[in-house]
Design a protein around this motif. Structure first.
Motif, PDB file in Angstrom:
ATOM      1  N   ARG A 431     -32.623 -16.958  53.552  1.00 41.81           N
ATOM      2  CA  ARG A 431     -32.844 -17.578  52.244  1.00 41.81           C
ATOM      3  C   ARG A 431     -33.734 -16.719  51.357  1.00 41.81           C
ATOM      4  O   ARG A 431     -33.520 -16.603  50.144  1.00 41.81           O
ATOM      5  CB  ARG A 431     -33.440 -18.980  52.423  1.00 41.81           C
ATOM      6  CG  ARG A 431     -32.476 -20.006  52.974  1.00 41.81           C
ATOM      7  CD  ARG A 431     -33.184 -21.324  53.287  1.00 41.81           C
ATOM      8  NE  ARG A 431     -34.026 -21.233  54.466  1.00 41.81           N
ATOM      9  CZ  ARG A 431     -34.820 -22.222  54.923  1.00 41.81           C
ATOM     10  NH1 ARG A 431     -34.888 -23.363  54.238  1.00 41.81           N
ATOM     11  NH2 ARG A 431     -35.523 -22.066  56.016  1.00 41.81           N
ATOM     12  N   SER A 432     -34.731 -16.105  51.976  1.00 45.33           N
ATOM     13  CA  SER A 432     -35.623 -15.241  51.218  1.00 45.33           C
ATOM     14  C   SER A 432     -34.875 -14.037  50.661  1.00 45.33           C
ATOM     15  O   SER A 432     -35.136 -13.596  49.534  1.00 45.33           O
ATOM     16  CB  SER A 432     -36.776 -14.775  52.102  1.00 45.33           C
ATOM     17  OG  SER A 432     -37.599 -13.860  51.430  1.00 45.33           O
ATOM     18  N   SER A 433     -33.937 -13.504  51.427  1.00 44.16           N
ATOM     19  CA  SER A 433     -33.160 -12.362  50.953  1.00 44.16           C
ATOM     20  C   SER A 433     -32.341 -12.730  49.720  1.00 44.16           C
ATOM     21  O   SER A 433     -32.282 -11.961  48.751  1.00 44.16           O
ATOM     22  CB  SER A 433     -32.239 -11.855  52.062  1.00 44.16           C
ATOM     23  OG  SER A 433     -31.480 -10.748  51.639  1.00 44.16           O
ATOM     24  N   VAL A 434     -31.720 -13.902  49.735  1.00 44.91           N
ATOM     25  CA  VAL A 434     -30.943 -14.368  48.582  1.00 44.91           C
ATOM     26  C   VAL A 434     -31.845 -14.532  47.368  1.00 44.91           C
ATOM     27  O   VAL A 434     -31.567 -14.009  46.277  1.00 44.91           O
ATOM     28  CB  VAL A 434     -30.232 -15.693  48.910  1.00 44.91           C
ATOM     29  CG1 VAL A 434     -29.546 -16.267  47.663  1.00 44.91           C
ATOM     30  CG2 VAL A 434     -29.216 -15.502  50.031  1.00 44.91           C
ATOM     31  N   ALA A 435     -32.945 -15.263  47.544  1.00 46.92           N
ATOM     32  CA  ALA A 435     -33.851 -15.533  46.421  1.00 46.92           C
ATOM     33  C   ALA A 435     -34.502 -14.250  45.912  1.00 46.92           C
ATOM     34  O   ALA A 435     -34.645 -14.049  44.696  1.00 46.92           O
ATOM     35  CB  ALA A 435     -34.907 -16.543  46.832  1.00 46.92           C
ATOM     36  N   SER A 436     -34.899 -13.370  46.824  1.00 46.35           N
ATOM     37  CA  SER A 436     -35.573 -12.138  46.416  1.00 46.35           C
ATOM     38  C   SER A 436     -34.634 -11.234  45.633  1.00 46.35           C
ATOM     39  O   SER A 436     -35.045 -10.593  44.649  1.00 46.35           O
ATOM     40  CB  SER A 436     -36.106 -11.407  47.645  1.00 46.35           C
ATOM     41  OG  SER A 436     -37.104 -12.175  48.304  1.00 46.35           O
ATOM     42  N   SER A 437     -33.374 -11.145  46.055  1.00 48.40           N
ATOM     43  CA  SER A 437     -32.427 -10.302  45.318  1.00 48.40           C
ATOM     44  C   SER A 437     -32.219 -10.841  43.908  1.00 48.40           C
ATOM     45  O   SER A 437     -32.093 -10.069  42.945  1.00 48.40           O
ATOM     46  CB  SER A 437     -31.093 -10.214  46.066  1.00 48.40           C
ATOM     47  OG  SER A 437     -30.388 -11.440  46.075  1.00 48.40           O
ATOM     48  N   ALA A 438     -32.194 -12.179  43.764  1.00 51.40           N
ATOM     49  CA  ALA A 438     -32.050 -12.773  42.429  1.00 51.40           C
ATOM     50  C   ALA A 438     -33.283 -12.499  41.579  1.00 51.40           C
ATOM     51  O   ALA A 438     -33.180 -12.199  40.373  1.00 51.40           O
ATOM     52  CB  ALA A 438     -31.808 -14.271  42.546  1.00 51.40           C
ATOM     53  N   LEU A 439     -34.472 -12.581  42.177  1.00 55.37           N
ATOM     54  CA  LEU A 439     -35.700 -12.324  41.433  1.00 55.37           C
ATOM     55  C   LEU A 439     -35.803 -10.855  41.016  1.00 55.37           C
ATOM     56  O   LEU A 439     -36.264 -10.550  39.912  1.00 55.37           O
ATOM     57  CB  LEU A 439     -36.909 -12.719  42.275  1.00 55.37           C
ATOM     58  CG  LEU A 439     -37.181 -14.220  42.400  1.00 55.37           C
ATOM     59  CD1 LEU A 439     -38.302 -14.487  43.391  1.00 55.37           C
ATOM     60  CD2 LEU A 439     -37.511 -14.829  41.047  1.00 55.37           C
ATOM     61  N   ARG A 440     -35.382  -9.941  41.875  1.00 52.86           N
ATOM     62  CA  ARG A 440     -35.421  -8.526  41.499  1.00 52.86           C
ATOM     63  C   ARG A 440     -34.511  -8.262  40.313  1.00 52.86           C
ATOM     64  O   ARG A 440     -34.856  -7.495  39.409  1.00 52.86           O
ATOM     65  CB  ARG A 440     -35.026  -7.663  42.691  1.00 52.86           C
ATOM     66  CG  ARG A 440     -36.053  -7.645  43.817  1.00 52.86           C
ATOM     67  CD  ARG A 440     -35.717  -6.620  44.888  1.00 52.86           C
ATOM     68  NE  ARG A 440     -36.548  -6.843  46.069  1.00 52.86           N
ATOM     69  CZ  ARG A 440     -36.110  -7.402  47.194  1.00 52.86           C
ATOM     70  NH1 ARG A 440     -34.843  -7.749  47.303  1.00 52.86           N
ATOM     71  NH2 ARG A 440     -36.932  -7.596  48.204  1.00 52.86           N
ATOM     72  N   ARG A 441     -33.328  -8.891  40.307  1.00 59.84           N
ATOM     73  CA  ARG A 441     -32.434  -8.719  39.168  1.00 59.84           C
ATOM     74  C   ARG A 441     -33.044  -9.286  37.895  1.00 59.84           C
ATOM     75  O   ARG A 441     -32.716  -8.855  36.793  1.00 59.84           O
ATOM     76  CB  ARG A 441     -31.081  -9.390  39.442  1.00 59.84           C
ATOM     77  CG  ARG A 441     -30.177  -8.585  40.344  1.00 59.84           C
ATOM     78  CD  ARG A 441     -28.754  -9.109  40.309  1.00 59.84           C
ATOM     79  NE  ARG A 441     -28.181  -9.005  38.973  1.00 59.84           N
ATOM     80  CZ  ARG A 441     -27.619  -7.919  38.481  1.00 59.84           C
ATOM     81  NH1 ARG A 441     -27.563  -6.810  39.201  1.00 59.84           N
ATOM     82  NH2 ARG A 441     -27.113  -7.899  37.259  1.00 59.84           N
ATOM     83  N   ALA A 442     -33.929 -10.277  38.059  1.00 56.00           N
ATOM     84  CA  ALA A 442     -34.610 -10.864  36.903  1.00 56.00           C
ATOM     85  C   ALA A 442     -35.848 -10.078  36.497  1.00 56.00           C
ATOM     86  O   ALA A 442     -36.558 -10.486  35.570  1.00 56.00           O
ATOM     87  CB  ALA A 442     -34.997 -12.318  37.208  1.00 56.00           C
ATOM     88  N   GLY A 443     -36.120  -8.965  37.206  1.00 56.91           N
ATOM     89  CA  GLY A 443     -37.218  -8.087  36.804  1.00 56.91           C
ATOM     90  C   GLY A 443     -38.517  -8.250  37.564  1.00 56.91           C
ATOM     91  O   GLY A 443     -39.528  -7.654  37.176  1.00 56.91           O
ATOM     92  N   TYR A 444     -38.521  -9.027  38.635  1.00 58.78           N
ATOM     93  CA  TYR A 444     -39.754  -9.260  39.384  1.00 58.78           C
ATOM     94  C   TYR A 444     -39.915  -8.251  40.515  1.00 58.78           C
ATOM     95  O   TYR A 444     -38.934  -7.785  41.106  1.00 58.78           O
ATOM     96  CB  TYR A 444     -39.773 -10.680  39.952  1.00 58.78           C
ATOM     97  CG  TYR A 444     -39.995 -11.740  38.899  1.00 58.78           C
ATOM     98  CD1 TYR A 444     -41.262 -12.259  38.658  1.00 58.78           C
ATOM     99  CD2 TYR A 444     -38.933 -12.202  38.125  1.00 58.78           C
ATOM    100  CE1 TYR A 444     -41.466 -13.216  37.683  1.00 58.78           C
ATOM    101  CE2 TYR A 444     -39.128 -13.172  37.147  1.00 58.78           C
ATOM    102  CZ  TYR A 444     -40.398 -13.670  36.932  1.00 58.78           C
ATOM    103  OH  TYR A 444     -40.595 -14.618  35.962  1.00 58.78           O
ATOM    104  N   ASP A 445     -41.157  -7.942  40.815  1.00 55.70           N
ATOM    105  CA  ASP A 445     -41.517  -7.055  41.921  1.00 55.70           C
ATOM    106  C   ASP A 445     -41.667  -7.922  43.171  1.00 55.70           C
ATOM    107  O   ASP A 445     -42.665  -8.631  43.318  1.00 55.70           O
ATOM    108  CB  ASP A 445     -42.816  -6.326  41.581  1.00 55.70           C
ATOM    109  CG  ASP A 445     -43.309  -5.436  42.722  1.00 55.70           C
ATOM    110  OD1 ASP A 445     -42.538  -5.192  43.658  1.00 55.70           O
ATOM    111  OD2 ASP A 445     -44.481  -4.996  42.658  1.00 55.70           O
ATOM    112  N   VAL A 446     -40.678  -7.859  44.061  1.00 55.09           N
ATOM    113  CA  VAL A 446     -40.643  -8.771  45.209  1.00 55.09           C
ATOM    114  C   VAL A 446     -40.536  -7.973  46.505  1.00 55.09           C
ATOM    115  O   VAL A 446     -39.677  -7.098  46.656  1.00 55.09           O
ATOM    116  CB  VAL A 446     -39.458  -9.748  45.122  1.00 55.09           C
ATOM    117  CG1 VAL A 446     -39.520 -10.755  46.274  1.00 55.09           C
ATOM    118  CG2 VAL A 446     -39.447 -10.471  43.785  1.00 55.09           C
ATOM    119  N   VAL A 447     -41.422  -8.291  47.427  1.00 53.06           N
ATOM    120  CA  VAL A 447     -41.383  -7.766  48.789  1.00 53.06           C
ATOM    121  C   VAL A 447     -41.119  -8.936  49.726  1.00 53.06           C
ATOM    122  O   VAL A 447     -41.648 -10.033  49.511  1.00 53.06           O
ATOM    123  CB  VAL A 447     -42.717  -7.071  49.154  1.00 53.06           C
ATOM    124  CG1 VAL A 447     -42.663  -6.535  50.578  1.00 53.06           C
ATOM    125  CG2 VAL A 447     -43.035  -5.965  48.164  1.00 53.06           C
TER     126      VAL A 447
END
Length: 467
Positions: A431-447
């Motif tokens: 679930r984190s992988s799905v959400a993180s990929s969406a956030l990165r596309r939205a411009g967020y710095d996500v680890v």
């Protein structure tokens, strides 16, 4: 009589095909939008689908009622109950409490069972060649095996305010005045099973009986004691997070989903063409591999929507077709998988798939950043984001973490900090992988926290044992 349950494990959703073999006519209740299975079933049994209906305006998937009717010429029946605010916005026959649809020896009677939604219908099915009394009740999101439909979705997903209390009281009344008036032997055919967010404790069984629920369901004691207040309190306590895409499903199902017509399989697309489109930022690349594969490397800027088994669920979390209008290119192992992923996405109104590729050769690549529990412990100034459900978070979480479930992240960006790096985690990483990929596309710095909360909890337990 022929009665078949068609179950979508992705969304934990059931639809029903009810046919009169003597007449060769059938009705489908609560179809999903990719309609091939219903057409195949009718053909295999030499039947015509002459009627299509649904129990209510759904929130968790896009209805296939209009799609199936357009393909077969069937008459569409929808609820006419619920008052002015809950009328469908497309042409169809309206069913009210007690109305019937007849197919040869079979009678399908609508019963108004509000609570989950104001317009909700259940359908009593009578096989007239065998009995004069109903033997089955298709309950939609009213009664499940071991649970009830949640009455709070109008608040959570449709912009309501305080409707959950009236909905809960309506459920109590529907149980008392409709469901519990049925004989014990009547088989209950619910619209969802375990894993659906339309209830909080759904059983995995495909069905139940009125008598079994009367004796054993958690709510039965409140009905015996006529304790509406206690019933309402327990029903509303602990309901799971409602996914943000539910609001879109409600609107589109009420207005009438777009009819797609006959669809061909997604075509293969050359990587040279994909590369040009990525350079022009004119497509969204969707990596349908597992999060463990994606963590070894993926196309830069790709969304991770593991599929096909859960592509509808994950796709609805990561893609909002109302704001993301660019077409989608899928990374899948073959064309059949691409078609299956496309069909799952159609179930939640993500219609933009234009093709697929089977490799990443020649495309820009990157490795999603991750950190270990030890590295997290040494980090400063990060925003910890727990994308699990509220119940999971309450049972234990990384200290300092903020909870926002993966199905709500993309619609609640204002809850996230500006500029600060985000560390995201779920239980194991998917679930984190799905959400993180969406956030990165939205411009967020996500680890991402490597292997999720489960790995962090093992590390924390080990550290405590050393003290």
């Amino acid at each position: 009589m022929l009665l078949e349950r068609l179950y979508d494990h992705d969304l934990a959703q059931a639809s029903y095909f009810v046919g009169c073999q003597a007449r060769g006519e059938a009705i489908v209740v609560d179809p999903r939008r990719d309609i091939g299975d219903y057409l195949d079933l009718a053909r295999d049994h030499g039947m015509r689908i002459v009627a299509v209906t649904e129990t209510h305006i759904h929130a968790d998937y896009l209805s296939g009622t209009r799609e199936l009717a357009a393909a077969t010429g069937a008459t569409v029946y929808v609820s006419g109950e619920g008052g002015h605010d809950w009328q469908y916005g497309f042409a169809a026959e309206r069913l009210r409490d007690g109305d019937t649809v007849t197919l040869g020896n079979i009678t399908v009677q609508a019963r108004h069972t509000p609570g989950h939604t104001p317009e909700h219908l259940s359908f009593l099915v009578t096989d007239g060649a065998f009995s004069a009394d109903p033997g089955y009740v298709i309950t939609g999101d009213f009664v499940f095996a071991g649970d009830l439909g949640r009455p709070d979705l109008l608040d959570e997903a449709a912009g309501g305010s305080g409707t959950r209390f009236e909905g809960a009281r309506q459920l109590f009344t529907s149980l008392r005045d409709v469901f519990l008036t049925l004989p014990d032997h009547v088989q209950v055919l619910p619209g969802h099973g375990a894993g659906s967010a339309c209830g909080k404790a759904l059983g995995a069984l495909p069905g139940t009986t009125v008598g079994y629920e009367r004796l054993n369901a958690w709510w039965s004691g409140y009905l015996r004691e006529d304790d509406m207040a206690g019933f309402v309190e327990e029903l509303l306590d602990g309901q799971p997070d409602a996914h943000a895409y539910f609001a879109r499903m409600k609107r589109q199902n009420r207005e009438g989903p777009r009819v797609l017509g006959t669809l061909s399989s997604p075509p293969p697309v050359s990587n040279a063409e994909v590369a040009r489109s990525l350079e022009a930022d004119s497509v969204v690349f969707v990596d349908t591999r597992s999060h463990t594969d994606v963590h070894r490397g993926t196309v830069t800027g790709a969304l991770n929507v593991p599929g096909p088994a859960k592509a509808a669920t994950f796709g609805a979390w990561a893609l909002d077709p109302e704001s993301e209008t660019r077409p989608l290119v899928l990374l899948t192992p073959d064309g059949d998988t691409a078609r299956r992923v496309r069909d799952h996405l159609l179930r939640v109104g993500v219609d933009g798939v234009i093709g697929y590729t089977t490799s990443r050769a020649g495309l820009p690549e990157s490795v999603p950043p991750r950190l270990t529990p030890e590295e997290l412990d040494a980090s400063e100034g990060v925003y910890l984001l727990d994308v699990r459900n509220r119940g999971e978070y309450a049972d234990g979480h990384v200290p300092g973490a903020h909870q926002l479930s993966a199905g709500r992240v993309l619609w609640n960006l204002d809850a996230l900090p500006e500029g600060a790096p985000i560390v995201s985690y779920c239980q194991s990483g998917a679930r984190s992988s799905v959400a993180s990929s969406a956030l990165r596309r939205a411009g967020y710095d996500v680890v991402e926290l490597d292997r999720g909360y489960g790995e962090w909890a093992r590390w924390a337990d080990g550290r405590r044992s050393e003290v």
